[in-house]
Design a protein around this motif. Structure first.
Motif, PDB file in Angstrom:
ATOM      1  N   LEU A 135       0.855  -1.301   0.053  1.00  0.00           N
ATOM      2  CA  LEU A 135       0.125  -0.137  -0.036  1.00  0.00           C
ATOM      3  C   LEU A 135       0.753   1.201  -0.043  1.00  0.00           C
ATOM      4  N   THR A 136       2.005   1.390   0.953  1.00  0.00           N
ATOM      5  CA  THR A 136       2.835   2.449   0.873  1.00  0.00           C
ATOM      6  C   THR A 136       3.371   2.688  -0.453  1.00  0.00           C
ATOM      7  N   PHE A 137       3.772   1.603  -1.026  1.00  0.00           N
ATOM      8  CA  PHE A 137       4.542   1.534  -2.342  1.00  0.00           C
ATOM      9  C   PHE A 137       3.567   1.930  -3.326  1.00  0.00           C
ATOM     10  N   ALA A 138       2.542   1.633  -3.459  1.00  0.00           N
ATOM     11  CA  ALA A 138       1.476   1.869  -4.577  1.00  0.00           C
ATOM     12  C   ALA A 138       1.094   3.643  -4.333  1.00  0.00           C
ATOM     13  N   ASN A 139       1.100   3.905  -3.270  1.00  0.00           N
ATOM     14  CA  ASN A 139       0.497   5.412  -2.770  1.00  0.00           C
ATOM     15  C   ASN A 139       1.682   6.265  -3.435  1.00  0.00           C
ATOM     16  N   ARG A 140       2.993   5.786  -2.992  1.00  0.00           N
ATOM     17  CA  ARG A 140       4.056   6.620  -3.471  1.00  0.00           C
ATOM     18  C   ARG A 140       4.291   6.771  -4.985  1.00  0.00           C
ATOM     19  N   PHE A 141       3.901   5.683  -5.608  1.00  0.00           N
ATOM     20  CA  PHE A 141       4.074   5.831  -7.218  1.00  0.00           C
ATOM     21  C   PHE A 141       2.749   6.146  -7.992  1.00  0.00           C
ATOM     22  N   GLU A 142       1.699   6.101  -7.119  1.00  0.00           N
ATOM     23  CA  GLU A 142       0.333   6.278  -7.774  1.00  0.00           C
ATOM     24  C   GLU A 142       0.016   5.030  -8.651  1.00  0.00           C
ATOM     25  N   LEU A 143       0.168   3.926  -8.125  1.00  0.00           N
ATOM     26  CA  LEU A 143      -0.273   2.792  -8.825  1.00  0.00           C
ATOM     27  C   LEU A 143      -1.472   2.095  -8.261  1.00  0.00           C
ATOM     28  N   LYS A 144      -2.220   1.475  -8.964  1.00  0.00           N
ATOM     29  CA  LYS A 144      -3.336   0.635  -8.902  1.00  0.00           C
ATOM     30  C   LYS A 144      -2.806  -0.657  -8.200  1.00  0.00           C
ATOM     31  N   ILE A 145      -3.895  -1.330  -7.237  1.00  0.00           N
ATOM     32  CA  ILE A 145      -3.112  -2.661  -6.760  1.00  0.00           C
ATOM     33  C   ILE A 145      -4.196  -3.761  -7.097  1.00  0.00           C
ATOM     34  N   ILE A 146      -3.754  -4.934  -7.718  1.00  0.00           N
ATOM     35  CA  ILE A 146      -4.478  -5.873  -8.157  1.00  0.00           C
ATOM     36  C   ILE A 146      -3.979  -7.229  -7.386  1.00  0.00           C
ATOM     37  N   GLU A 147      -4.581  -7.706  -6.064  1.00  0.00           N
ATOM     38  CA  GLU A 147      -4.198  -8.879  -5.764  1.00  0.00           C
ATOM     39  C   GLU A 147      -4.479 -10.033  -6.214  1.00  0.00           C
ATOM     40  N   ASP A 148      -3.389 -10.776  -6.444  1.00  0.00           N
ATOM     41  CA  ASP A 148      -3.587 -12.202  -6.616  1.00  0.00           C
ATOM     42  C   ASP A 148      -3.760 -13.118  -5.780  1.00  0.00           C
ATOM     43  N   ALA A 149      -4.932 -13.444  -5.272  1.00  0.00           N
ATOM     44  CA  ALA A 149      -5.217 -14.245  -4.153  1.00  0.00           C
ATOM     45  C   ALA A 149      -5.740 -15.402  -4.338  1.00  0.00           C
ATOM     46  N   ALA A 150      -5.190 -16.163  -5.411  1.00  0.00           N
ATOM     47  CA  ALA A 150      -5.626 -17.375  -5.957  1.00  0.00           C
ATOM     48  C   ALA A 150      -5.516 -18.433  -4.888  1.00  0.00           C
ATOM     49  N   GLN A 151      -4.520 -18.358  -4.039  1.00  0.00           N
ATOM     50  CA  GLN A 151      -4.092 -19.269  -3.208  1.00  0.00           C
ATOM     51  C   GLN A 151      -4.376 -18.919  -1.840  1.00  0.00           C
ATOM     52  N   ALA A 152      -5.308 -18.198  -1.600  1.00  0.00           N
ATOM     53  CA  ALA A 152      -5.459 -17.326  -0.225  1.00  0.00           C
ATOM     54  C   ALA A 152      -6.854 -17.061   0.434  1.00  0.00           C
ATOM     55  N   ILE A 153      -7.738 -17.980  -0.096  1.00  0.00           N
ATOM     56  CA  ILE A 153      -8.873 -18.040   0.659  1.00  0.00           C
ATOM     57  C   ILE A 153      -8.819 -18.380   2.274  1.00  0.00           C
ATOM     58  N   GLY A 154      -9.521 -17.736   2.824  1.00  0.00           N
ATOM     59  CA  GLY A 154      -9.355 -17.618   4.271  1.00  0.00           C
ATOM     60  C   GLY A 154      -8.099 -16.823   5.051  1.00  0.00           C
ATOM     61  N   VAL A 155      -7.124 -16.325   4.104  1.00  0.00           N
ATOM     62  CA  VAL A 155      -6.022 -15.768   4.728  1.00  0.00           C
ATOM     63  C   VAL A 155      -6.377 -14.386   5.200  1.00  0.00           C
ATOM     64  N   GLU A 156      -5.616 -14.008   6.334  1.00  0.00           N
ATOM     65  CA  GLU A 156      -5.751 -12.646   6.867  1.00  0.00           C
ATOM     66  C   GLU A 156      -4.192 -11.966   6.925  1.00  0.00           C
ATOM     67  N   PHE A 157      -4.233 -10.728   6.957  1.00  0.00           N
ATOM     68  CA  PHE A 157      -3.173  -9.944   7.142  1.00  0.00           C
ATOM     69  C   PHE A 157      -3.508  -8.909   7.942  1.00  0.00           C
ATOM     70  N   ASN A 158      -3.178  -8.649   9.280  1.00  0.00           N
ATOM     71  CA  ASN A 158      -3.406  -7.647  10.321  1.00  0.00           C
ATOM     72  C   ASN A 158      -4.955  -7.923  10.534  1.00  0.00           C
ATOM     73  N   ASN A 159      -5.139  -9.096  10.687  1.00  0.00           N
ATOM     74  CA  ASN A 159      -6.743  -9.299  10.976  1.00  0.00           C
ATOM     75  C   ASN A 159      -7.964  -8.808  10.173  1.00  0.00           C
ATOM     76  N   ARG A 160      -7.478  -8.626   8.759  1.00  0.00           N
ATOM     77  CA  ARG A 160      -8.218  -8.613   7.720  1.00  0.00           C
ATOM     78  C   ARG A 160      -8.077  -9.467   6.561  1.00  0.00           C
ATOM     79  N   HIS A 161      -8.888 -10.126   5.910  1.00  0.00           N
ATOM     80  CA  HIS A 161      -8.886 -10.932   4.923  1.00  0.00           C
ATOM     81  C   HIS A 161      -8.097 -10.333   3.750  1.00  0.00           C
TER      82      HIS A 161
END
Length: 377
Positions: A138-164
Motif C-alpha cells: 500500500l505504501t509503495f502503490a501510494n508513493r508511485f500512484e499505482l493501482k493494486i490487483i491482489e492475486d489471491a488465487a491461493q489465499a482463501i481464508g488468509v488474513e493480514f493484520n486481522n483483515r481478509h
C-alpha cells in the motif's frame, strides 16, 4: 499413493449439485448469487463477482482499472504463470520483480527500481497461503500512484493484520481450481469495495451488458460466467472451509514438530502479521530432487515450487536479461511441498515423517541451507 493435495468431496456437494440439476436452471443464477454472498460474508468485502476461473478474475480486474496496451504491471517473479498471463491477456506487459527472501512474496524495495512512466499497477501474490506484506504494498502503490490487483488465487481464508486479503487494494482475484483450499472444480471470484470496479467486472463477464435477457450491449465484454453447478459445489465447500483450514493447521504443526530436528530441512518463514491458511506445508530441502524421488518410491506424492517466471520457456524475451533472481532460483531448486490434503490421516503423516527422516539418515553428510539469508534485490 498418498496424494500431495486432494479436495474434500462427499455427499454434501452432490446434494447441492443435484438440486441445481433438478431445477434445470444450470447457467448462472440464484445459486451463484448465494455463493457470492457467502464469499462476501467470509471476507468482509463489499462486492464479490463470480467468474469461470481465477485467470478471468485477474483479467477483469485489470481491465476494470483501464490497464491495457502500453502499460506495465509489476508481478513477482515467483508465482504461477496465470499472474503474468492475465496481464498479457489484458494487453499490458508484466515486469518480473524479485521476491523477499523470507516470505517469498513480492519485494517492494526491489520493485521501486522497476517503475517507469508506463507502470500502472502492482500485482502482489499471496503465495502458498501466506499474505504478501500489504502494508508495504500500500505504501509503495501510494508513493508511485499505482493501482493494486491482489492475486489471491491461493489465499482463501488468509488474513493480514486481522483483515481478509483480496481487497486491500483496488481489487483481488481468487481461484477455486480443484487443488485449492476450497474448490468449485473450476471457478474464480473478484473482490472489491469499489462500486465502479464491480459494475465494470460484471459487464466484462456478461458480454458487455449490465443485465441478462437483453441484446443491447453497452460495452465490449466476454462470457466469463460461473455455472450454477460450480456455485453449488462452492456453497458446500464454504460450509466445510473452517474444518479444512483447521485440519491444514494441524497437518502443518505436525510436520513442523515431527521434522524439527532434521537439519537438512528448513520450513518457509511465516510473517507474524499474517494468519495463513496452509494450502501446502513446504520446506527447503537439501538433496531435494533425491528426496522427492525417494518419497515417490515409498508411495508419497510431493510437489515442487513454481518455476520462476524468468526461467519459463514461454517468457524468454520478456524477462530483463540484466536482472538476477537468486532467491527465486534457489527456492525453486530447494523447495518441496509435502502431502497436505484434508483427508491425510495421522498414520499417513507419521509414515511420511518417518520416511523423510529415514532418507536423511541414509545420507552421510549435511550442510546448512542458506535460503532465507540471500537478498534477491
Amino acid at each position: 499413493m498418498i496424494p500431495q493435495i486432494q479436495p474434500w468431496i462427499d455427499d454434501s456437494e452432490w446434494l447441492e449439485v443435484k438440486r441445481v440439476i433438478e431445477s434445470t436452471y444450470l447457467t448462472e443464477n440464484k445459486v451463484t448469487a448465494k455463493f457470492e454472498e457467502g464469499i462476501k460474508e467470509l471476507t468482509g468485502a463489499k462486492h464479490a463477482i463470480a467468474v469461470c476461473n481465477g485467470t478471468a478474475a485477474l483479467y477483469c480486474a485489470l481491465k476494470a482499472l483501464d490497464i491495457g496496451h502500453g502499460d506495465e504491471v509489476i508481478v513477482p517473479n515467483l508465482t504461477f504463470v496465470a499472474s503474468a498471463n492475465a496481464v498479457i491477456m489484458a494487453g499490458a506487459k508484466p515486469i518480473f520483480c524479485p521476491v523477499k527472501a523470507d516470505t517469498l512474496c513480492i519485494d517492494v524495495d526491489a520493485a521501486a527500481g522497476l517503475v517507469t512512466d508506463k507502470t500502472k499497477a502492482i500485482m502482489p501474490v499471496h503465495l502458498y497461503g501466506q499474505s504478501a506484506d500489504m502494508d508495504a504494498v500500500l505504501t509503495f502503490a501510494n508513493r508511485f500512484e499505482l493501482k493494486i490487483i491482489e492475486d489471491a488465487a491461493q489465499a482463501i481464508g488468509v488474513e493480514f493484520n486481522n483483515r481478509h486479503v483480496g481487497y486491500y487494494g483496488d481489487a483481488g482475484a481468487f481461484s477455486f481450481y480443484g487443488n485449492k483450499t476450497m474448490t468449485c472444480g473450476e471457478g474464480g471470484i473478484i473482490l472489491t469495495n469499489s462500486d465502479r470496479i464491480a459494475q465494470t467486472c460484471r459487464r466484462l463477464k456478461n458480454h458487455g451488458r449490465s443485465h441478462r435477457g437483453t441484446f443491447v450491449h453497452e460495452h465490449i465484454g466476454f462470457n466469463f460466467a460461473m455455472t450454477e453447478m460450480q456455485a453449488a459445489v462452492g456453497i458446500a465447500q464454504l460450509r466445510k472451509l473452517p474444518a479444512i483450514i483447521e485440519r491444514k493447521r494441524q497437518i502443518y504443526h505436525a510436520y513442523i514438530t515431527g521434522l524439527a530436528d532434521v537439519p537438512q530441512l528448513q520450513p518457509v518463514f511465516i510473517d507474524p502479521r499474517c494468519k495463513p491458511v496452509h494450502w501446502f506445508t513446504s520446506f527447503y530441502a537439501e538433496n531435494r530432487a533425491e528426496l522427492a524421488d525417494y518419497l515417490a518410491d515409498q508411495g508419497i506424492q510431493t510437489r515442487l515450487f513454481f518455476c520462476p517466471l524468468h526461467l519459463q520457456p514461454c517468457y524468454q524475451g520478456w524477462a530483463d536479461p540484466q536482472m538476477n533472481y537468486p532467491v527465486s532460483t534457489s527456492v525453486y531448486e530447494q523447495g518441496i511441498s509435502l502431502p497436505s490434503a484434508y483427508g491425510l490421516t495421522d498414520d499417513e503423516q507419521e509414515f511420511i515423517i518417518a520416511q523423510i527422516r529415514q532418507f536423511y539418515q541414509l545420507k552421510t553428510s549435511a550442510k546448512p541451507l542458506a535460503v532465507g539469508c540471500v537478498s534477491e534485490a
